[in-house]
Write a protein that holds these residues in place. Structure first.
Motif, PDB file in Angstrom:
ATOM      1  N   PHE A 152       0.797  -1.151   0.035  1.00 11.61           N
ATOM      2  CA  PHE A 152      -0.051   0.198  -0.201  1.00 11.61           C
ATOM      3  C   PHE A 152       0.917   1.177  -0.202  1.00 11.61           C
ATOM      4  O   PHE A 152       0.781   2.208  -0.729  1.00 11.61           O
ATOM      5  CB  PHE A 152      -0.794  -0.369   1.139  1.00 11.61           C
ATOM      6  CG  PHE A 152      -1.805   1.269   1.234  1.00 11.61           C
ATOM      7  CD1 PHE A 152      -2.928   1.743   0.342  1.00 11.61           C
ATOM      8  CD2 PHE A 152      -1.452   2.160   2.329  1.00 11.61           C
ATOM      9  CE1 PHE A 152      -3.658   2.543   0.573  1.00 11.61           C
ATOM     10  CE2 PHE A 152      -2.279   3.333   2.393  1.00 11.61           C
ATOM     11  CZ  PHE A 152      -3.295   3.627   1.661  1.00 11.61           C
ATOM     12  N   LEU A 153       1.761   1.334   0.726  1.00 15.17           N
ATOM     13  CA  LEU A 153       2.763   2.493   1.042  1.00 15.17           C
ATOM     14  C   LEU A 153       3.404   2.631  -0.430  1.00 15.17           C
ATOM     15  O   LEU A 153       3.749   3.806  -0.835  1.00 15.17           O
ATOM     16  CB  LEU A 153       3.642   2.419   2.036  1.00 15.17           C
ATOM     17  CG  LEU A 153       3.144   2.445   3.686  1.00 15.17           C
ATOM     18  CD1 LEU A 153       4.112   2.300   4.513  1.00 15.17           C
ATOM     19  CD2 LEU A 153       2.404   3.831   3.734  1.00 15.17           C
ATOM     20  N   ALA A 154       3.962   1.629  -0.867  1.00 17.82           N
ATOM     21  CA  ALA A 154       4.553   1.612  -2.326  1.00 17.82           C
ATOM     22  C   ALA A 154       3.764   2.050  -3.215  1.00 17.82           C
ATOM     23  O   ALA A 154       4.164   3.004  -4.121  1.00 17.82           O
ATOM     24  CB  ALA A 154       5.378   0.363  -2.601  1.00 17.82           C
ATOM     25  N   PHE A 155       2.543   1.616  -3.473  1.00 23.22           N
ATOM     26  CA  PHE A 155       1.649   2.151  -4.136  1.00 23.22           C
ATOM     27  C   PHE A 155       1.158   3.484  -4.133  1.00 23.22           C
ATOM     28  O   PHE A 155       1.290   4.268  -5.307  1.00 23.22           O
ATOM     29  CB  PHE A 155       0.208   1.216  -4.063  1.00 23.22           C
ATOM     30  CG  PHE A 155      -0.769   1.772  -5.041  1.00 23.22           C
ATOM     31  CD1 PHE A 155      -0.839   1.471  -6.427  1.00 23.22           C
ATOM     32  CD2 PHE A 155      -1.809   2.789  -4.724  1.00 23.22           C
ATOM     33  CE1 PHE A 155      -1.904   2.137  -7.088  1.00 23.22           C
ATOM     34  CE2 PHE A 155      -2.698   3.204  -5.405  1.00 23.22           C
ATOM     35  CZ  PHE A 155      -2.835   3.066  -6.594  1.00 23.22           C
ATOM     36  N   LEU A 156       1.104   3.879  -2.894  1.00 26.22           N
ATOM     37  CA  LEU A 156       0.938   5.449  -2.682  1.00 26.22           C
ATOM     38  C   LEU A 156       2.167   6.311  -3.393  1.00 26.22           C
ATOM     39  O   LEU A 156       1.959   7.346  -3.634  1.00 26.22           O
ATOM     40  CB  LEU A 156       0.852   5.666  -1.155  1.00 26.22           C
ATOM     41  CG  LEU A 156      -0.641   5.784  -0.734  1.00 26.22           C
ATOM     42  CD1 LEU A 156      -0.731   5.792   0.764  1.00 26.22           C
ATOM     43  CD2 LEU A 156      -1.603   6.489  -1.379  1.00 26.22           C
ATOM     44  N   GLY A 157       3.428   5.735  -2.912  1.00 23.39           N
ATOM     45  CA  GLY A 157       4.694   6.417  -3.462  1.00 23.39           C
ATOM     46  C   GLY A 157       4.951   6.160  -5.091  1.00 23.39           C
ATOM     47  O   GLY A 157       5.171   7.455  -5.468  1.00 23.39           O
ATOM     48  N   PHE A 158       4.446   5.358  -5.496  1.00 13.89           N
ATOM     49  CA  PHE A 158       4.462   5.485  -7.275  1.00 13.89           C
ATOM     50  C   PHE A 158       3.299   6.522  -7.620  1.00 13.89           C
ATOM     51  O   PHE A 158       3.641   7.068  -8.666  1.00 13.89           O
ATOM     52  CB  PHE A 158       4.182   4.139  -7.657  1.00 13.89           C
ATOM     53  CG  PHE A 158       5.403   3.135  -7.695  1.00 13.89           C
ATOM     54  CD1 PHE A 158       6.671   3.433  -8.427  1.00 13.89           C
ATOM     55  CD2 PHE A 158       5.480   1.938  -6.893  1.00 13.89           C
ATOM     56  CE1 PHE A 158       7.587   2.726  -8.349  1.00 13.89           C
ATOM     57  CE2 PHE A 158       6.543   1.273  -6.833  1.00 13.89           C
ATOM     58  CZ  PHE A 158       7.693   1.502  -7.656  1.00 13.89           C
ATOM     59  N   PHE A 159       2.353   6.506  -7.088  1.00 17.60           N
ATOM     60  CA  PHE A 159       1.032   7.308  -7.565  1.00 17.60           C
ATOM     61  C   PHE A 159       1.360   8.796  -6.939  1.00 17.60           C
ATOM     62  O   PHE A 159       0.989   9.512  -7.817  1.00 17.60           O
ATOM     63  CB  PHE A 159      -0.047   6.843  -6.597  1.00 17.60           C
ATOM     64  CG  PHE A 159      -1.329   7.594  -7.099  1.00 17.60           C
ATOM     65  CD1 PHE A 159      -2.021   7.393  -8.425  1.00 17.60           C
ATOM     66  CD2 PHE A 159      -2.056   8.569  -6.273  1.00 17.60           C
ATOM     67  CE1 PHE A 159      -3.111   7.956  -8.800  1.00 17.60           C
ATOM     68  CE2 PHE A 159      -2.966   8.998  -6.745  1.00 17.60           C
ATOM     69  CZ  PHE A 159      -3.649   8.868  -7.939  1.00 17.60           C
ATOM     70  N   LEU A 160       1.903   9.058  -6.098  1.00 17.96           N
ATOM     71  CA  LEU A 160       2.176  10.676  -5.597  1.00 17.96           C
ATOM     72  C   LEU A 160       3.538  10.937  -6.046  1.00 17.96           C
ATOM     73  O   LEU A 160       3.833  12.231  -5.920  1.00 17.96           O
ATOM     74  CB  LEU A 160       1.945  10.574  -4.150  1.00 17.96           C
ATOM     75  CG  LEU A 160       0.724  10.407  -3.692  1.00 17.96           C
ATOM     76  CD1 LEU A 160       0.756  10.291  -2.160  1.00 17.96           C
ATOM     77  CD2 LEU A 160      -0.564  11.171  -4.360  1.00 17.96           C
ATOM     78  N   ALA A 161       4.256  10.100  -6.717  1.00 17.00           N
ATOM     79  CA  ALA A 161       5.787  10.685  -6.802  1.00 17.00           C
ATOM     80  C   ALA A 161       5.710  11.436  -8.047  1.00 17.00           C
ATOM     81  O   ALA A 161       4.997  11.183  -9.167  1.00 17.00           O
ATOM     82  CB  ALA A 161       6.719   9.311  -6.984  1.00 17.00           C
ATOM     83  N   GLU A 162       6.706  12.489  -8.024  1.00 18.80           N
ATOM     84  CA  GLU A 162       6.717  13.627  -9.007  1.00 18.80           C
ATOM     85  C   GLU A 162       8.285  13.352  -9.671  1.00 18.80           C
ATOM     86  O   GLU A 162       8.419  14.073 -10.645  1.00 18.80           O
ATOM     87  CB  GLU A 162       6.210  14.878  -8.587  1.00 18.80           C
ATOM     88  CG  GLU A 162       4.695  15.052  -8.023  1.00 18.80           C
ATOM     89  CD  GLU A 162       4.422  16.329  -7.699  1.00 18.80           C
ATOM     90  OE1 GLU A 162       5.188  17.228  -7.588  1.00 18.80           O
ATOM     91  OE2 GLU A 162       3.322  16.731  -7.191  1.00 18.80           O
ATOM     92  N   THR A 163       9.093  12.880  -8.917  1.00 17.75           N
ATOM     93  CA  THR A 163      10.395  12.915  -9.311  1.00 17.75           C
ATOM     94  C   THR A 163      10.960  11.315  -9.533  1.00 17.75           C
ATOM     95  O   THR A 163      10.129  10.445  -8.827  1.00 17.75           O
ATOM     96  CB  THR A 163      11.341  13.628  -8.398  1.00 17.75           C
ATOM     97  OG1 THR A 163      11.180  12.902  -7.301  1.00 17.75           O
ATOM     98  CG2 THR A 163      10.829  14.896  -8.279  1.00 17.75           C
ATOM     99  N   GLN A 164      12.120  11.170 -10.259  1.00 18.98           N
ATOM    100  CA  GLN A 164      12.557   9.843 -10.201  1.00 18.98           C
ATOM    101  C   GLN A 164      13.012   9.403  -8.591  1.00 18.98           C
ATOM    102  O   GLN A 164      12.816   8.325  -8.454  1.00 18.98           O
ATOM    103  CB  GLN A 164      13.777   9.908 -11.214  1.00 18.98           C
ATOM    104  CG  GLN A 164      14.365   8.702 -11.345  1.00 18.98           C
ATOM    105  CD  GLN A 164      13.543   7.860 -12.609  1.00 18.98           C
ATOM    106  OE1 GLN A 164      12.576   8.488 -13.175  1.00 18.98           O
ATOM    107  NE2 GLN A 164      14.079   6.908 -13.062  1.00 18.98           N
ATOM    108  N   GLU A 165      13.407  10.476  -7.972  1.00 19.78           N
ATOM    109  CA  GLU A 165      13.817  10.169  -6.547  1.00 19.78           C
ATOM    110  C   GLU A 165      12.527   9.464  -5.943  1.00 19.78           C
ATOM    111  O   GLU A 165      12.769   8.763  -5.205  1.00 19.78           O
ATOM    112  CB  GLU A 165      14.414  11.351  -5.974  1.00 19.78           C
ATOM    113  CG  GLU A 165      14.790  11.030  -4.465  1.00 19.78           C
ATOM    114  CD  GLU A 165      16.202  10.356  -4.560  1.00 19.78           C
ATOM    115  OE1 GLU A 165      16.431   9.469  -3.215  1.00 19.78           O
ATOM    116  OE2 GLU A 165      16.883  10.363  -5.462  1.00 19.78           O
ATOM    117  N   GLY A 166      11.537   9.945  -5.962  1.00 18.55           N
ATOM    118  CA  GLY A 166      10.191   9.466  -5.527  1.00 18.55           C
ATOM    119  C   GLY A 166      10.063   8.473  -5.930  1.00 18.55           C
ATOM    120  O   GLY A 166       9.568   7.326  -4.770  1.00 18.55           O
TER     121      GLY A 166
END
Length: 101
Positions: free
Chosen positions: A30-44
């Motif tokens: 779930f946290l990884a999904f949120l990270g991919f969904f909300l990431a705006e940069t390559q670092e995210g």
């Protein structure tokens, strides 16, 4: 007539912890999904991949415990591994370019 029902034996603290650890990859997914969904940069997206990999730690530990004790893995562990594999395949198809390694 009064019927007596048999209560299931109470689980030990260790069994309860093992059940919860076995199912913990769902939180990391779930946290990884949120990270991919909300990431705006390559670092995210790199951080989201690390969250995904962190989900494997508990599953590997529980599978190793099952192998050492020569017992079958708990159902929660198997479900966690299946979820990690499915999520990993789906994310690798869509976010392969942000894979951190």
């Amino acid at each position: 007539m009064e019927e007596r029902t048999q209560e299931a034996p109470k689980k030990s603290r260790g069994e309860t912890v093992a059940d919860n650890i076995g199912a913990s990859p769902a939180i990391f997914i779930f946290l990884a999904f949120l990270g991919f969904f909300l990431a705006e940069t390559q670092e995210g997206e790199h951080k989201a991949w690390y969250m995904y990999f962190a989900g494997w730690v508990a599953s590997i530990v529980m599978l190793a415990k099952a192998a050492i004790t020569r017992k079958g893995p708990e159902m929660g562990t198997l479900v966690g591994v299946v979820l990690l594999v499915i999520f990993g395949l789906l994310i690798s198809f869509t976010h392969r370019d942000s894979f951190p390694f």
